[in-house]
Design a protein around this motif. Structure first.
Motif, PDB file in Angstrom:
ATOM      1  N   SER A   8       4.417   3.582   1.615  1.00 41.09           N
ATOM      2  CA  SER A   8       4.438   1.918   2.033  1.00 41.09           C
ATOM      3  C   SER A   8       3.067   1.575   2.958  1.00 41.09           C
ATOM      4  O   SER A   8       2.265   0.640   2.439  1.00 41.09           O
ATOM      5  CB  SER A   8       5.506   1.655   2.515  1.00 41.09           C
ATOM      6  OG  SER A   8       6.712   1.949   1.663  1.00 41.09           O
ATOM      7  N   ASN A  15       2.232  -2.227   2.206  1.00 41.44           N
ATOM      8  CA  ASN A  15       3.339  -3.196   2.132  1.00 41.44           C
ATOM      9  C   ASN A  15       4.280  -3.192   3.332  1.00 41.44           C
ATOM     10  O   ASN A  15       5.079  -2.267   3.738  1.00 41.44           O
ATOM     11  CB  ASN A  15       4.260  -2.602   1.037  1.00 41.44           C
ATOM     12  CG  ASN A  15       5.396  -3.521   0.501  1.00 41.44           C
ATOM     13  OD1 ASN A  15       6.433  -3.379   1.052  1.00 41.44           O
ATOM     14  ND2 ASN A  15       5.132  -4.536  -0.157  1.00 41.44           N
ATOM     15  N   ASN A  38       6.870  -0.900  -3.884  1.00 38.96           N
ATOM     16  CA  ASN A  38       6.073  -1.788  -3.128  1.00 38.96           C
ATOM     17  C   ASN A  38       5.284  -2.795  -3.653  1.00 38.96           C
ATOM     18  O   ASN A  38       5.541  -3.699  -3.345  1.00 38.96           O
ATOM     19  CB  ASN A  38       4.706  -0.724  -2.565  1.00 38.96           C
ATOM     20  CG  ASN A  38       5.258   0.254  -1.497  1.00 38.96           C
ATOM     21  OD1 ASN A  38       4.550   1.302  -1.150  1.00 38.96           O
ATOM     22  ND2 ASN A  38       6.363   0.120  -0.789  1.00 38.96           N
TER      23      ASN A  38
END
Length: 193
Positions: free
Chosen positions: A74, A79, A164
């Motif tokens: 991530s 994200n 994500n």
């Protein structure tokens, strides 16, 4: 732009469930959870099964390791929602927030095993470059990681590269640290089912 469907595109029984959860928990359902209720047969149920298997299924990686992998993937994707959610979950799983923060700051100097470090490098490269080479895999194997562990790590990366992108497309709301901590507690208790 946040699609309106994430706020209101649910059947009445699902809206009632959301209200009940809010009543008993004192918190709104996070957008990641809301998304699995929208078109559950198309995305929600298969995504829950795959993610649960990747992060809670049989593996020699610990739950903390796999949650850390989710946070690292991530982070490579930038994200914020998933970084927050899976950082909090990894911190609770390891019971060592400093270790998780060290990995996210600089995995090369973080106090982790060489095999996990090599695996996190592989997942970061795969996420950023959309490709890895045979030499990349050999480096991970040379660090003592088994083929099965590589497959398990790649499953985590697949789950979170998809999540994500959906979080970005649906503009998931980034939660407060307390809400991320509460979500982490739930994920550690119940998983992704």
């Amino acid at each position: 732009m946040r699609p309106e469907v994430l706020n209101h595109g649910y059947k009445p029984v699902t809206k009632l469930l959301f209200a009940t959860i809010r009543l008993f928990s004192g918190r709104s359902l996070p957008d990641a959870a809301k998304l699995v209720f929208y078109r559950p047969d198309f995305y929600g149920n298969p995504a829950k099964r795959f993610t649960h298997l990747a992060l809670r299924g049989p593996s020699t990686w610990s739950v903390g390791d796999r949650e850390l992998m989710a946070a690292v993937v991530s982070q490579a994707n930038g994200n914020a929602f998933c970084i927050g959610a899976h950082t909090a979950t990894a911190e609770q799983a390891y019971a060592d927030p400093a270790r998780v923060q060290a990995v996210l700051t600089d995995p090369d100097t973080a106090p982790i095993e060489d095999g996990l470090r090599a695996t996190l490098r592989l997942l970061t490269k795969l996420t950023r470059d959309s490709t890895v080479t045979a030499d990349d895999i050999r480096d991970v194997l040379a660090a003592g990681v088994s083929r099965h562990q590589i497959e398990d790590a790649l499953a985590v990366a697949a789950a979170f590269n998809i999540t994500n992108r959906l979080a970005d497309a649906f503009a998931f709301e980034v939660l407060t640290p307390d809400d991320f901590a509460a979500g982490a507690k739930f994920l550690l208790k119940r998983g992704y089912q």
